[in-house]
Design a protein around this motif. Structure first.
Motif, short mmCIF file in Angstrom:
data_model
loop_
_atom_site.label_atom_id
_atom_site.label_comp_id
_atom_site.label_asym_id
_atom_site.label_seq_id
_atom_site.Cartn_x
_atom_site.Cartn_y
_atom_site.Cartn_z
N GLU A 41 4.29 -36.00 -15.08
CA GLU A 41 5.15 -35.64 -13.73
C GLU A 41 4.45 -36.87 -12.65
OE1 GLU A 41 5.51 -31.09 -13.35
OE2 GLU A 41 3.68 -31.83 -12.89
N LEU A 42 5.00 -37.96 -12.82
CA LEU A 42 4.68 -39.22 -12.01
C LEU A 42 5.19 -38.91 -10.61
CD1 LEU A 42 5.28 -42.54 -14.24
CD2 LEU A 42 3.17 -41.03 -13.48
N PHE A 43 6.57 -38.31 -10.32
CA PHE A 43 6.97 -37.94 -9.06
C PHE A 43 7.72 -36.58 -8.87
CE2 PHE A 43 7.12 -42.47 -9.23
CZ PHE A 43 6.52 -42.84 -8.18
N SER A 44 7.39 -35.93 -10.08
CA SER A 44 7.98 -34.44 -10.04
C SER A 44 7.29 -33.45 -9.80
CB SER A 44 8.93 -34.16 -11.32
OG SER A 44 8.19 -34.29 -12.60
N TRP A 45 6.25 -33.67 -8.82
CA TRP A 45 5.12 -32.63 -8.43
C TRP A 45 5.42 -32.08 -7.22
CZ3 TRP A 45 4.31 -34.75 -3.92
CH2 TRP A 45 4.50 -36.19 -3.74
N THR A 46 6.74 -31.98 -6.47
CA THR A 46 6.57 -31.48 -5.37
C THR A 46 6.46 -30.09 -5.39
OG1 THR A 46 8.68 -33.06 -4.85
CG2 THR A 46 8.35 -31.20 -3.55
N GLY A 47 6.95 -29.23 -6.66
CA GLY A 47 6.82 -27.74 -6.45
C GLY A 47 5.27 -27.38 -6.75
N ARG A 48 4.58 -28.12 -7.20
CA ARG A 48 2.94 -27.73 -7.23
C ARG A 48 2.50 -28.09 -5.97
NH1 ARG A 48 2.24 -29.87 -11.58
NH2 ARG A 48 1.65 -32.09 -10.96
N LEU A 49 2.93 -29.29 -5.43
CA LEU A 49 2.26 -29.39 -4.09
C LEU A 49 2.71 -28.36 -3.07
CD1 LEU A 49 0.76 -31.24 -1.96
CD2 LEU A 49 3.00 -32.51 -1.44
N LEU A 50 3.99 -27.78 -3.11
CA LEU A 50 4.50 -26.85 -2.06
C LEU A 50 3.78 -25.72 -2.21
CD1 LEU A 50 8.19 -27.37 -2.17
CD2 LEU A 50 6.40 -27.93 -0.35
N THR A 51 3.50 -25.10 -3.64
CA THR A 51 2.91 -23.69 -3.75
C THR A 51 1.18 -23.82 -3.56
OG1 THR A 51 2.80 -24.23 -6.20
CG2 THR A 51 4.52 -23.10 -5.37
N GLN A 52 0.80 -24.91 -4.21
CA GLN A 52 -0.65 -25.03 -3.97
C GLN A 52 -1.50 -25.40 -2.64
OE1 GLN A 52 -2.32 -27.43 -7.19
NE2 GLN A 52 -1.43 -26.22 -8.69
N VAL A 53 -0.41 -26.01 -1.86
CA VAL A 53 -1.16 -26.79 -0.63
C VAL A 53 -0.23 -26.38 0.51
CG1 VAL A 53 -1.49 -28.96 0.69
CG2 VAL A 53 -2.15 -28.57 -1.97
N ILE A 54 1.08 -26.66 0.65
CA ILE A 54 1.98 -26.41 1.99
C ILE A 54 1.96 -24.98 2.14
CG2 ILE A 54 4.15 -26.84 2.84
CD1 ILE A 54 2.60 -29.33 2.63
N GLU A 55 2.16 -24.20 1.28
CA GLU A 55 2.55 -22.57 1.40
C GLU A 55 1.28 -21.96 2.11
OE1 GLU A 55 4.37 -20.91 -1.93
OE2 GLU A 55 6.08 -22.02 -1.77
#
Length: 189
Positions: A41-55
């Motif tokens: 996931e070179l660039f398809s990591w947005t979901g993980r960032l949202l759930t693990q950090v932003i939320e």
């Protein structure tokens, strides 16, 4: 809490600049997107960032994310990223479309791509040569589809010693851009 995105081409000096900026901001935490991305996931990591950090930040909590080990090709044990008045998110894609609503501003490292990639290849050595051969076209595609520089409030140029910071083509969201105080459910939105 204010999230500040530090974006630019691979090898442009984002990590070094973010480290210095973090010191100037009284030790602000820095999230390196190299810990969120992976070989798959070179660039398809947005979901993980949202759930693990932003939320979690949106709830006023510290984040817990699983960093990726680029040599072992797997995710490791969770790390804590503390909630703080300012948190820096640094890496290629830090200013992407999906993250901009949560960022107080985007800073762009103003280094031409070929120069950045040459620096990155020199930094990573022969061991990462095959990776770089795949990375460069992937990065070109990413920025063609989702450019960050046009949205940067500030452009950062490295000098022999220090940096010069110039106005960017984008707008700063202003002091009211706070990830923990949003209208409507959930609070992070």
């Amino acid at each position: 809490m204010r999230l500040i995105g530090v974006d630019g081409h691979a090898g442009s000096g984002k990590s070094t600049f973010a480290g210095r900026l973090a010191q100037a901001l009284d030790g602000a935490p820095v999230l390196h997107l190299d810990d969120i991305a992976s070989h798959d996931e070179l660039f398809s990591w947005t979901g993980r960032l949202l759930t693990q950090v932003i939320e979690p930040f949106g709830r006023g909590e510290s984040a817990h994310y699983t960093p990726y080990d680029w040599r072992a090709h797997r995710f490791g044990a969770p790390r804590v990223l503390p909630a703080a008045p300012a948190v820096l998110v640094e890496g290629v894609g830090a200013g992407r479309r999906a993250l901009r609503p949560f960022l107080a501003c985007v800073l762009w490292m103003e280094v031409p791509p070929e120069e950045s990639w040459t620096r990155g290849r020199a930094r990573d050595g022969e061991e990462q040569r095959a990776f770089w051969d795949e990375w460069v076209p992937a990065e070109v595609r990413h920025f063609a589809e989702d450019p960050s520089r046009p949205h940067a409030a500030l452009l950062v140029r490295q000098l022999g010693q220090g940096y010069v910071v110039l106005p960017g083509p984008g707008k700063s969201s202003g002091p009211d851009r706070d990830v923990t105080h949003r209208e409507g459910p959930p609070s992070v939105w």
